[in-house]
Design a protein around this motif. Structure first.
Motif, PDB file in Angstrom:
ATOM      1  N   LEU A 110      15.546  -2.646  50.284  1.00 27.07           N
ATOM      2  CA  LEU A 110      14.841  -3.897  50.008  1.00 27.07           C
ATOM      3  C   LEU A 110      15.233  -4.482  48.660  1.00 27.07           C
ATOM      4  CD1 LEU A 110      11.287  -2.829  51.231  1.00 27.07           C
ATOM      5  CD2 LEU A 110      13.065  -4.012  52.527  1.00 27.07           C
ATOM      6  N   SER A 111      15.532  -3.627  47.683  1.00 24.39           N
ATOM      7  CA  SER A 111      15.954  -4.096  46.363  1.00 24.39           C
ATOM      8  C   SER A 111      16.830  -3.023  45.728  1.00 24.39           C
ATOM      9  CB  SER A 111      14.758  -4.400  45.466  1.00 24.39           C
ATOM     10  OG  SER A 111      14.023  -3.220  45.184  1.00 24.39           O
ATOM     11  N   TYR A 134      19.407   3.569  37.874  1.00 22.87           N
ATOM     12  CA  TYR A 134      19.349   2.889  39.164  1.00 22.87           C
ATOM     13  C   TYR A 134      17.873   2.768  39.559  1.00 22.87           C
ATOM     14  CZ  TYR A 134      24.322   4.070  39.648  1.00 22.87           C
ATOM     15  OH  TYR A 134      25.681   4.197  39.462  1.00 22.87           O
ATOM     16  N   HIS A 135      17.493   1.607  40.041  1.00 24.41           N
ATOM     17  CA  HIS A 135      16.117   1.363  40.480  1.00 24.41           C
ATOM     18  C   HIS A 135      16.195   0.655  41.831  1.00 24.41           C
ATOM     19  CE1 HIS A 135      12.183  -1.134  39.968  1.00 24.41           C
ATOM     20  NE2 HIS A 135      11.990  -0.093  40.768  1.00 24.41           N
ATOM     21  N   PHE A 136      15.608   1.241  42.843  1.00 31.80           N
ATOM     22  CA  PHE A 136      15.708   0.651  44.182  1.00 31.80           C
ATOM     23  C   PHE A 136      14.463   0.945  45.009  1.00 31.80           C
ATOM     24  CE2 PHE A 136      18.244   4.491  43.618  1.00 31.80           C
ATOM     25  CZ  PHE A 136      17.642   5.388  44.487  1.00 31.80           C
ATOM     26  N   THR A 137      14.261   0.095  46.008  1.00 32.59           N
ATOM     27  CA  THR A 137      13.153   0.244  46.942  1.00 32.59           C
ATOM     28  C   THR A 137      13.723   0.250  48.349  1.00 32.59           C
ATOM     29  OG1 THR A 137      11.706  -0.997  45.455  1.00 32.59           O
ATOM     30  CG2 THR A 137      10.951  -0.709  47.723  1.00 32.59           C
ATOM     31  N   LYS A 145      10.205   2.368  64.038  1.00 35.62           N
ATOM     32  CA  LYS A 145       8.853   2.169  63.524  1.00 35.62           C
ATOM     33  C   LYS A 145       8.823   2.464  62.034  1.00 35.62           C
ATOM     34  CE  LYS A 145       4.143   3.995  63.914  1.00 35.62           C
ATOM     35  NZ  LYS A 145       3.255   4.952  64.616  1.00 35.62           N
ATOM     36  N   PRO A 146       8.326   1.542  61.202  1.00 35.09           N
ATOM     37  CA  PRO A 146       8.246   1.804  59.760  1.00 35.09           C
ATOM     38  C   PRO A 146       7.383   3.030  59.464  1.00 35.09           C
ATOM     39  CG  PRO A 146       7.863  -0.514  60.230  1.00 35.09           C
ATOM     40  CD  PRO A 146       7.840   0.196  61.549  1.00 35.09           C
ATOM     41  N   LEU A 147       7.887   3.878  58.583  1.00 36.75           N
ATOM     42  CA  LEU A 147       7.190   5.114  58.256  1.00 36.75           C
ATOM     43  C   LEU A 147       6.863   5.205  56.771  1.00 36.75           C
ATOM     44  CD1 LEU A 147       6.220   7.991  59.041  1.00 36.75           C
ATOM     45  CD2 LEU A 147       8.578   8.765  58.657  1.00 36.75           C
ATOM     46  N   ALA A 148       7.804   4.815  55.906  1.00 36.18           N
ATOM     47  CA  ALA A 148       7.621   5.018  54.472  1.00 36.18           C
ATOM     48  C   ALA A 148       8.233   3.877  53.669  1.00 36.18           C
ATOM     49  CB  ALA A 148       8.258   6.343  54.045  1.00 36.18           C
ATOM     50  N   LEU A 149       7.550   3.531  52.584  1.00 32.55           N
ATOM     51  CA  LEU A 149       8.046   2.572  51.605  1.00 32.55           C
ATOM     52  C   LEU A 149       8.274   3.344  50.318  1.00 32.55           C
ATOM     53  CD1 LEU A 149       8.632  -0.391  50.830  1.00 32.55           C
ATOM     54  CD2 LEU A 149       6.196  -0.636  50.299  1.00 32.55           C
ATOM     55  N   MET A 150       9.530   3.383  49.840  1.00 31.47           N
ATOM     56  CA  MET A 150       9.905   4.295  48.765  1.00 31.47           C
ATOM     57  C   MET A 150      10.543   3.545  47.600  1.00 31.47           C
ATOM     58  SD  MET A 150      11.642   7.172  51.272  1.00 31.47           S
ATOM     59  CE  MET A 150      12.861   5.975  51.830  1.00 31.47           C
ATOM     60  N   GLU A 151      10.030   3.798  46.398  1.00 28.72           N
ATOM     61  CA  GLU A 151      10.594   3.228  45.174  1.00 28.72           C
ATOM     62  C   GLU A 151      11.051   4.372  44.276  1.00 28.72           C
ATOM     63  OE1 GLU A 151       9.489  -0.105  41.743  1.00 28.72           O
ATOM     64  OE2 GLU A 151       7.882   0.911  42.846  1.00 28.72           O
ATOM     65  N   ALA A 194      -3.738   0.171  52.061  1.00 28.30           N
ATOM     66  CA  ALA A 194      -2.581  -0.714  52.023  1.00 28.30           C
ATOM     67  C   ALA A 194      -2.952  -2.104  51.529  1.00 28.30           C
ATOM     68  CB  ALA A 194      -1.962  -0.813  53.411  1.00 28.30           C
ATOM     69  N   ASN A 195      -2.138  -2.638  50.608  1.00 33.44           N
ATOM     70  CA  ASN A 195      -2.294  -4.034  50.219  1.00 33.44           C
ATOM     71  C   ASN A 195      -1.490  -4.913  51.190  1.00 33.44           C
ATOM     72  OD1 ASN A 195       0.447  -3.958  49.373  1.00 33.44           O
ATOM     73  ND2 ASN A 195      -0.152  -3.392  47.276  1.00 33.44           N
ATOM     74  N   ASP A 196      -1.527  -6.210  50.990  1.00 35.12           N
ATOM     75  CA  ASP A 196      -0.860  -7.119  51.922  1.00 35.12           C
ATOM     76  C   ASP A 196       0.641  -6.866  51.988  1.00 35.12           C
ATOM     77  OD1 ASP A 196      -3.281  -8.298  52.492  1.00 35.12           O
ATOM     78  OD2 ASP A 196      -3.002 -10.007  51.153  1.00 35.12           O
ATOM     79  N   TYR A 197       1.255  -6.619  50.834  1.00 32.29           N
ATOM     80  CA  TYR A 197       2.707  -6.377  50.790  1.00 32.29           C
ATOM     81  C   TYR A 197       3.074  -5.113  51.551  1.00 32.29           C
ATOM     82  CZ  TYR A 197       7.195  -4.916  48.748  1.00 32.29           C
ATOM     83  OH  TYR A 197       8.488  -4.480  48.577  1.00 32.29           O
ATOM     84  N   GLN A 198       2.399  -4.018  51.275  1.00 29.22           N
ATOM     85  CA  GLN A 198       2.676  -2.752  51.951  1.00 29.22           C
ATOM     86  C   GLN A 198       2.398  -2.843  53.441  1.00 29.22           C
ATOM     87  OE1 GLN A 198      -0.061  -0.617  49.533  1.00 29.22           O
ATOM     88  NE2 GLN A 198       1.482   0.184  48.125  1.00 29.22           N
ATOM     89  N   ALA A 199       1.274  -3.459  53.786  1.00 31.77           N
ATOM     90  CA  ALA A 199       0.897  -3.574  55.194  1.00 31.77           C
ATOM     91  C   ALA A 199       1.932  -4.362  55.984  1.00 31.77           C
ATOM     92  CB  ALA A 199      -0.475  -4.226  55.317  1.00 31.77           C
ATOM     93  N   GLY A 200       2.454  -5.434  55.382  1.00 33.98           N
ATOM     94  CA  GLY A 200       3.456  -6.235  56.079  1.00 33.98           C
ATOM     95  C   GLY A 200       4.721  -5.457  56.372  1.00 33.98           C
ATOM     96  N   LEU A 201       5.192  -4.691  55.401  1.00 33.71           N
ATOM     97  CA  LEU A 201       6.426  -3.926  55.579  1.00 33.71           C
ATOM     98  C   LEU A 201       6.228  -2.738  56.516  1.00 33.71           C
ATOM     99  CD1 LEU A 201       7.745  -3.957  51.905  1.00 33.71           C
ATOM    100  CD2 LEU A 201       8.807  -5.081  53.876  1.00 33.71           C
TER     101      LEU A 201
END
Length: 246
Positions: A110-111, A134-137, A145-151, A194-201
């Motif tokens: 994502l970034s 290095y910084h990435f998401t 199916k989305p499982l994890a959002l990782m930064e 979950a906030n709106d951003y996390q929930a959407g992804l």
């Protein structure tokens, strides 16, 4: 249509009757006999068919709901939820854990940035002033199916990292290929909504439960190699651990 699951109840067993129901339903879900989305008959019908009391059946169903295997939906009834990814608590990456269990994970970057580390990152990775990292998401999916959002933040004096590598491999595999021998990590597991951003992804609803994990990994040279903050869908993910008496 509600599915009638045939269970064998042994009244001479020392295992409580409600737990025999729990074990039977768990086995049916893990074997595929009860696939995700299956709707079960109501507790009154099931109790009567198995010749069990309603309190016994209710206790079994409550435990299965608490464990995340079943969900009660108004107007629909009790259904099997999607099977969870159960991850052992050890020094490994989610990508490798999923691959080693026969899954085919995919990653969306994502970034991605290679820039000066902020104060919190320099402190976590024990880096001097002026260091870059290095910084990435990433969004990790399993079966689409989305499982994890990782930064993550990774020191850049070990090996080169690119968006293309991160999309194709797990972070720890990239670092091991670059010569890192992981030795230990500090890790904190928690929960949040979950906030709106996390929930959407993650394709869930705002306010849904998420499992959180923060980790900083150290290699055999004593270097803090990477630090990260991850969130996982709680209905699809759990950690497992073995506790040993010392």
């Amino acid at each position: 249509m509600a599915k009638q699951l045939e269970l064998s109840i042994d009244r001479s067993s020392p295992v409580p009757l409600y737990h025999q129901v729990v074990q039977g339903v768990e086995a049916a879900i893990h074997s595929g006999a009860l696939p995700a989305g299956s709707r079960l008959e109501n507790e009154i019908q099931w109790a009567a068919r198995l010749n069990l009391s309603r309190p016994t059946m209710r206790k079994a169903m409550d435990e299965l709901v608490r464990s995340g295997l079943l969900v009660r939906k108004r107007g629909v009834g009790t259904q099997v939820v999607s099977s969870q990814v159960r991850r052992p608590l050890e020094l490994s990456s989610l990508f490798d854990d999923l691959s080693n269990s026969g899954g085919k994970p995919t990653t969306e970057v994502l970034s991605f940035n290679h820039a000066a580390a902020d104060d919190a990152t320099r402190e976590a990775l024990h880096l001097p002033a002026g260091s870059t990292v290095y910084h990435f998401t990433r969004l990790r999916k399993m079966g689409g199916k989305p499982l994890a959002l990782m930064e993550n933040w990774v020191r850049d004096d070990i090996t080169a990292i690119s968006e293309e590598l991160l999309a194709a491999q797990g972070l720890y595999r990239i670092l091991r290929t670059g010569g890192v021998n992981f030795r230990l990590a500090t890790q904190r597991i928690g929960a949040m909504i979950a906030n709106d951003y996390q929930a959407g992804l993650l394709e869930t609803s705002p306010g849904s439960a998420l499992v959180t994990m923060e980790r900083t990994a150290v290699d055999d040279k004593g270097r803090n190699v990477e630090t990260g903050r991850h969130v996982y869908r709680a209905d699809s993910y759990s950690f497992e651990m073995t506790l040993v008496q010392r």
